[in-house]
Design an enzyme around this catalytic site. Sequence first.
Site, short mmCIF file in Angstrom:
data_model
loop_
_atom_site.label_atom_id
_atom_site.label_comp_id
_atom_site.label_asym_id
_atom_site.label_seq_id
_atom_site.Cartn_x
_atom_site.Cartn_y
_atom_site.Cartn_z
N CYS A 101 52.94 42.56 43.81
CA CYS A 101 51.91 41.53 43.78
C CYS A 101 51.12 41.60 45.08
CB CYS A 101 52.55 40.15 43.63
SG CYS A 101 51.36 38.80 43.60
N HIS A 143 52.30 38.31 34.26
CA HIS A 143 52.32 38.19 35.73
C HIS A 143 51.12 37.39 36.21
CE1 HIS A 143 52.92 39.93 39.92
NE2 HIS A 143 51.69 39.44 39.97
N GLU A 144 49.92 37.74 35.71
CA GLU A 144 48.70 37.07 36.19
C GLU A 144 48.69 35.60 35.77
OE1 GLU A 144 47.05 38.34 38.44
OE2 GLU A 144 48.00 40.29 38.18
N HIS A 147 50.49 33.12 37.90
CA HIS A 147 49.80 32.62 39.09
C HIS A 147 49.11 31.28 38.82
CE1 HIS A 147 50.33 35.84 42.02
NE2 HIS A 147 50.01 36.74 41.12
NI NI Z 1 50.43 38.79 41.51
#
Ligand code: NI
Length: 179
Positions: A101, A143-144, A147
């Site tokens: 990341c 993953h995104e 966030h």
């Molecule tokens: Ni990330």
Amino acid sequence: MTVREILKMGDPRLLRVAQPVTGFDSDALHLLITDLLDTMVAANGAGLAAPQIGVDLQVVIFGSGEFNPRYPDAPVVPRTVLCNPVITPLGDEEQLGWEGCLSVPGLRGVVPRWQRIRYTGLDPYGDAVDRTVDGFHARVVQHECDHLIGKLYPMRVRDFAQFGYTEVLFPGLDASADD
Ligand code: NI
């Protein structure tokens, strides 16, 4: 074109639940997306979320559409801008895979993700996006979107024997990139 500073783990702005986008096709939204793209490309990232540049909105970008030196063996993911995303797992199969990341530079860890998902959301013009994907594409989206709910991938690591410094775990890999 503006390459923005990427916030690093420890910054409380990475831990917020982001606000939904309400105004589409606006100058402000297009400018944010341009900055996200410029910042992601400058860092050779596979994706970037608005909170990573300190913007409290549900906007993610991902995919390169071309070879990415940080992920030389990864399948191509189409470059996508997604606002207000919703992920639905399809089936209960998980897959373990290495992640890094841009907010956690220099480290990699093995993270479980849903193998197959449907994701929906809106593009910057307010038009619907609706895809069913699996594997690496599904991993990048999960993953995104994490966030946007204040989750960084180390919070998902289950086996800390598979978490460490990229240069130690993968000597010689991608030495030019930061993570
Ligand atoms: Ni990330």
